[in-house]
Design a protein around this motif. Sequence first.
Motif, PDB file in Angstrom:
ATOM      1  N   ARG A 103       0.750  -1.318  -0.117  1.00 58.50           N
ATOM      2  CA  ARG A 103      -0.026   0.021  -0.087  1.00 58.50           C
ATOM      3  C   ARG A 103       0.886   1.214   0.041  1.00 58.50           C
ATOM      4  NH1 ARG A 103      -5.443  -1.384  -0.778  1.00 58.50           N
ATOM      5  NH2 ARG A 103      -5.933  -3.239  -0.070  1.00 58.50           N
ATOM      6  N   ASP A 104       0.357   2.329  -0.879  1.00 53.08           N
ATOM      7  CA  ASP A 104       1.227   3.649  -0.751  1.00 53.08           C
ATOM      8  C   ASP A 104       0.683   4.460   0.310  1.00 53.08           C
ATOM      9  OD1 ASP A 104      -1.173   4.755  -1.655  1.00 53.08           O
ATOM     10  OD2 ASP A 104      -0.371   4.858  -3.794  1.00 53.08           O
ATOM     11  N   GLU A 105       1.150   5.794   0.306  1.00 50.95           N
ATOM     12  CA  GLU A 105       0.720   6.648   1.417  1.00 50.95           C
ATOM     13  C   GLU A 105      -0.687   6.956   1.637  1.00 50.95           C
ATOM     14  OE1 GLU A 105       1.484  10.691  -0.877  1.00 50.95           O
ATOM     15  OE2 GLU A 105       2.951   9.961   0.815  1.00 50.95           O
ATOM     16  N   ASN A 106      -1.510   6.739   0.389  1.00 50.45           N
ATOM     17  CA  ASN A 106      -3.085   6.819   0.331  1.00 50.45           C
ATOM     18  C   ASN A 106      -3.783   5.650   0.824  1.00 50.45           C
ATOM     19  OD1 ASN A 106      -2.971   9.779  -0.425  1.00 50.45           O
ATOM     20  ND2 ASN A 106      -1.977   9.208  -2.277  1.00 50.45           N
ATOM     21  N   GLY A 107      -3.243   4.587   0.925  1.00 47.97           N
ATOM     22  CA  GLY A 107      -3.761   3.381   1.008  1.00 47.97           C
ATOM     23  C   GLY A 107      -4.028   2.493   0.006  1.00 47.97           C
ATOM     24  N   LYS A 143      -8.783   0.610  -0.858  1.00 49.94           N
ATOM     25  CA  LYS A 143      -8.128   1.656  -0.176  1.00 49.94           C
ATOM     26  C   LYS A 143      -8.367   1.316   1.249  1.00 49.94           C
ATOM     27  CE  LYS A 143      -9.861   5.689   0.048  1.00 49.94           C
ATOM     28  NZ  LYS A 143     -10.597   7.084  -0.477  1.00 49.94           N
ATOM     29  N   ARG A 144      -7.082   1.414   1.880  1.00 51.59           N
ATOM     30  CA  ARG A 144      -7.066   1.201   3.260  1.00 51.59           C
ATOM     31  C   ARG A 144      -6.877   2.701   4.250  1.00 51.59           C
ATOM     32  NH1 ARG A 144      -1.680  -1.738   5.078  1.00 51.59           N
ATOM     33  NH2 ARG A 144      -0.898   0.308   4.459  1.00 51.59           N
ATOM     34  N   ASN A 199      -7.619  10.919   5.176  1.00 50.45           N
ATOM     35  CA  ASN A 199      -8.601  11.222   6.215  1.00 50.45           C
ATOM     36  C   ASN A 199      -9.538  10.064   6.784  1.00 50.45           C
ATOM     37  OD1 ASN A 199      -8.148  13.966   5.812  1.00 50.45           O
ATOM     38  ND2 ASN A 199      -9.539  14.143   4.087  1.00 50.45           N
ATOM     39  N   PHE A 200      -8.483   9.032   7.067  1.00 52.98           N
ATOM     40  CA  PHE A 200      -9.132   7.702   7.436  1.00 52.98           C
ATOM     41  C   PHE A 200     -10.296   7.106   6.752  1.00 52.98           C
ATOM     42  CE2 PHE A 200      -6.836  10.042  10.915  1.00 52.98           C
ATOM     43  CZ  PHE A 200      -5.793   9.099  11.348  1.00 52.98           C
ATOM     44  N   ASN A 201     -10.316   7.418   5.533  1.00 55.82           N
ATOM     45  CA  ASN A 201     -11.488   6.738   4.695  1.00 55.82           C
ATOM     46  C   ASN A 201     -11.101   5.325   4.271  1.00 55.82           C
ATOM     47  OD1 ASN A 201     -13.229   8.970   5.018  1.00 55.82           O
ATOM     48  ND2 ASN A 201     -12.211  10.043   3.274  1.00 55.82           N
ATOM     49  N   LYS A 202     -11.826   4.305   4.327  1.00 52.36           N
ATOM     50  CA  LYS A 202     -11.203   3.112   3.933  1.00 52.36           C
ATOM     51  C   LYS A 202     -12.742   2.633   2.718  1.00 52.36           C
ATOM     52  CE  LYS A 202     -10.627  -1.565   5.541  1.00 52.36           C
ATOM     53  NZ  LYS A 202     -10.697  -2.294   6.610  1.00 52.36           N
ATOM     54  N   ASP A 203     -12.315   2.279   1.639  1.00 55.72           N
ATOM     55  CA  ASP A 203     -12.972   1.712   0.909  1.00 55.72           C
ATOM     56  C   ASP A 203     -12.936   0.099   0.924  1.00 55.72           C
ATOM     57  OD1 ASP A 203     -13.474   4.063  -0.011  1.00 55.72           O
ATOM     58  OD2 ASP A 203     -12.258   3.737  -1.902  1.00 55.72           O
TER      59      ASP A 203
END
Length: 201
Positions: A138-142, A176-177, A183-187
């Motif tokens: 995972r990259d910095e954006n998850g 997406k993690r 902003n702590f959003n996870k798909d």
Amino acid sequence: MKTKFTFCILCLILISQISKAQENTPNSINHLFEFEQPVNRWSTGLTFQALTGFREIKSGGRNYDSFNEGCIGLGVGFYADYKINKVWKLRAEAGINAYLGFDPYLNIQSEFQFTNRWSFYTGAGTYFNTGADHLVQRDENGTAILNPYVQLGLRYKMSKNWTVDLRYQQDLYARKRATNFNNFNKDGPLATFSLGFNYRF
């Protein structure tokens, strides 16, 4: 001696009658292990799909608020089939789905034909997230470049060139993690249902 000779004659007659009966029975051959002659094993074509997907979205740091999100879209791809025998074949499929953005994909399927027109298949593949920086990590954006999935499906042969394709597909992990950068959003993992058509060249 005469009894043994008569018994042998009866056995030979019985074997010949069984052989004739099997030749006259169209379904007597086990097609599962009967391999085709090495001609016309390959075929190619296009696939068109109408897609609908569902996933869970979480946001808000430690105390997640979650909701389900639905999406619809379209997909188009190219496939190549390799016929192993009369009932088994393999398919490689590549294309683009457009419903969470433009997602290129690649998968491999194993298809079993259980009637003259119906077949069942299973497969595995991956989406390619072109906006990610790492192949698997995972990259910095998850997000990661590779997003693997598994699939199940049914196909119905309408004609020599056209088949209907009903498919269920499940992502193996979230696309997406949750991180500080998003902003702590996870798909959550995406479940996809599709109805499509395959055209054979």
